[in-house]
Design a protein around this motif. Structure first.
Motif, mmCIF file in Angstrom:
data_model
loop_
_atom_site.group_PDB
_atom_site.id
_atom_site.type_symbol
_atom_site.label_atom_id
_atom_site.label_comp_id
_atom_site.label_asym_id
_atom_site.label_seq_id
_atom_site.Cartn_x
_atom_site.Cartn_y
_atom_site.Cartn_z
ATOM 1 N N TYR A 223 0.833 -1.204 0.000
ATOM 2 C CA TYR A 223 0.000 0.000 0.000
ATOM 3 C C TYR A 223 0.868 1.254 0.000
ATOM 4 O O TYR A 223 0.679 2.164 -0.824
ATOM 5 N N TYR A 224 1.834 1.319 0.931
ATOM 6 C CA TYR A 224 2.669 2.514 1.034
ATOM 7 C C TYR A 224 3.536 2.705 -0.203
ATOM 8 O O TYR A 224 3.738 3.837 -0.666
ATOM 9 N N ILE A 225 4.071 1.616 -0.736
ATOM 10 C CA ILE A 225 4.914 1.728 -1.930
ATOM 11 C C ILE A 225 4.120 2.333 -3.077
ATOM 12 O O ILE A 225 4.586 3.259 -3.759
ATOM 13 N N ALA A 226 2.921 1.818 -3.310
ATOM 14 C CA ALA A 226 2.097 2.327 -4.408
ATOM 15 C C ALA A 226 1.694 3.783 -4.176
ATOM 16 O O ALA A 226 1.896 4.650 -5.041
ATOM 17 N N ARG A 227 1.137 4.061 -3.013
ATOM 18 C CA ARG A 227 0.649 5.417 -2.743
ATOM 19 C C ARG A 227 1.756 6.449 -2.775
ATOM 20 O O ARG A 227 1.647 7.505 -3.426
ATOM 21 N N ASN A 228 2.863 6.150 -2.099
ATOM 22 C CA ASN A 228 3.894 7.158 -1.936
ATOM 23 C C ASN A 228 4.695 7.404 -3.208
ATOM 24 O O ASN A 228 5.112 8.535 -3.479
ATOM 25 N N ASN A 229 4.939 6.365 -3.994
ATOM 26 C CA ASN A 229 5.607 6.595 -5.273
ATOM 27 C C ASN A 229 4.791 7.538 -6.141
ATOM 28 O O ASN A 229 5.342 8.433 -6.798
ATOM 29 N N LEU A 230 3.475 7.349 -6.154
ATOM 30 C CA LEU A 230 2.617 8.209 -6.959
ATOM 31 C C LEU A 230 2.544 9.625 -6.391
ATOM 32 O O LEU A 230 2.579 10.613 -7.142
ATOM 33 N N LEU A 231 2.455 9.750 -5.059
ATOM 34 C CA LEU A 231 2.424 11.076 -4.441
ATOM 35 C C LEU A 231 3.695 11.865 -4.729
ATOM 36 O O LEU A 231 3.645 13.048 -5.089
ATOM 37 N N VAL A 232 4.835 11.211 -4.568
ATOM 38 C CA VAL A 232 6.108 11.895 -4.805
ATOM 39 C C VAL A 232 6.281 12.204 -6.289
ATOM 40 O O VAL A 232 6.766 13.279 -6.671
ATOM 41 N N GLY A 233 5.882 11.255 -7.142
ATOM 42 C CA GLY A 233 5.958 11.513 -8.574
ATOM 43 C C GLY A 233 5.145 12.725 -8.979
ATOM 44 O O GLY A 233 5.586 13.551 -9.793
ATOM 45 N N ARG A 234 3.951 12.865 -8.405
ATOM 46 C CA ARG A 234 3.115 14.032 -8.725
ATOM 47 C C ARG A 234 3.759 15.320 -8.224
ATOM 48 O O ARG A 234 3.752 16.346 -8.919
#
Length: 295
Positions: A223-234
């Motif tokens: 969950y954290y890997i998916a969410r945070n990679n996308l948040l940081v990418g944005r």
């Protein structure tokens, strides 16, 4: 032989959470001989079985947070204590990572070799694919926090580690934040960290060639890997579009690895999907106390 000044200017910071004590002691032995002080920042809820032994160690400061505050908050606590004590550099480590014996001396030679005033962080190799005995130091866009030498002045200048990420992608965001503020991120590929990627990590090879690592993380980590990679990418897509694209790709790759190579597929894929949904809703924070993303 006289110790290099870097040893006097450097502390170690190890973040703990329900540690394997035997492995932790190996970690402590590996770094404590190379730095002037070691800070152990403990996120464990009940550390009574092992805390007295750690508190009695010479050259060790034990900071008990008494709850899981996340990797970013624990790192910031250690950095604040180190900065207040006058240290200029900090070696940050996971509890299951062991640095090589020549680590600080190699970092000292690297820093002495040129104008390193804008060096924000120096990382080392953490997989066999990264490691190359003869390849020189190189500038990269990210290194993992474990096994890295961090400038505490740079840490302070960029506002520290981003605590609302809680865990995963904390190191990537910190490195991108350094780059945004004109600091340099370096990797020393001729030094290798003894580090665990996940629970029973396995390398997937096809026709003898490396394909990927199946890390077998718990669903919560997925969950954290998916969410945070996308948040940081944005957050960094305008400044670093190529890196943001890579972070999005890593989420797709995670889902593919789970589908092809890991057990508990349904639970883990559901966690990845929940992470994507929370990203779209701009939610960060720990999974049991998620908060809106501020920036």
């Amino acid at each position: 032989m006289e110790r290099h000044p870097l040893r006097h200017d450097t502390c170690g910071i190890i973040v703990l959470y329900r540690p394997d004590v035997s492995l932790l002691l190996k970690n402590i032995a590996g770094i404590s001989r190379q730095v002037d002080r070691l800070y152990l920042v403990d996120n464990t809820e009940d550390a009574r079985p092992y805390a007295p032994a750690l508190q009695s160690m010479e050259g060790v400061s034990y900071l008990a947070l008494q709850r899981n505050t996340g990797i970013a908050h624990a790192l910031n606590e250690g950095c604040r204590a180190a900065r207040a004590a006058g240290f200029r550099w900090a070696v940050t480590l996971d509890q299951d990572s062991v640095v090589p014996e020549e680590y600080i001396d190699a970092c000292a030679r690297f820093l002495d070799a040129g104008d390193r005033r804008k060096t924000g962080i120096v990382g080392i190799s953490w997989t066999a694919r990264d490691y190359a005995e003869t390849r020189p130091a190189e500038q990269v866009f990210r290194v993992i926090t474990s096994g890295s030498l961090t400038s505490l002045a740079a840490w302070e200048a960029v506002g520290g580690f981003r605590e609302e990420l809680f865990i995963d992608c904390v190191d990537t965001e910190f490195c991108l934040n350094l780059l945004r503020n004109d600091y340099e991120v370096w990797q020393l590929p001729y030094l290798r960290l003894e580090h665990r990627l996940g629970n029973d990590t396995s390398e997937i090879r096809i026709a003898g060639r490396h394909l990927c690592y199946a890390t077998h993380h718990h669903a919560t980590r997925c969950y954290y890997i998916a969410r945070n990679n996308l948040l940081v990418g944005r957050q960094y897509r305008d400044l670093f579009p190529r890196h943001a694209k890579l972070l999005r790709k890593e989420v797709r790759n995670l889902a593919v690895r789970i589908l092809l190579f890991e057990k508990g597929k349904r639970t883990k894929l559901a966690a990845v999907w929940q992470g994507i949904r929370d990203y779209r809703r701009r939610i960060a924070g720990p999974i049991n106390d998620k908060t809106p993303l501020l920036s």
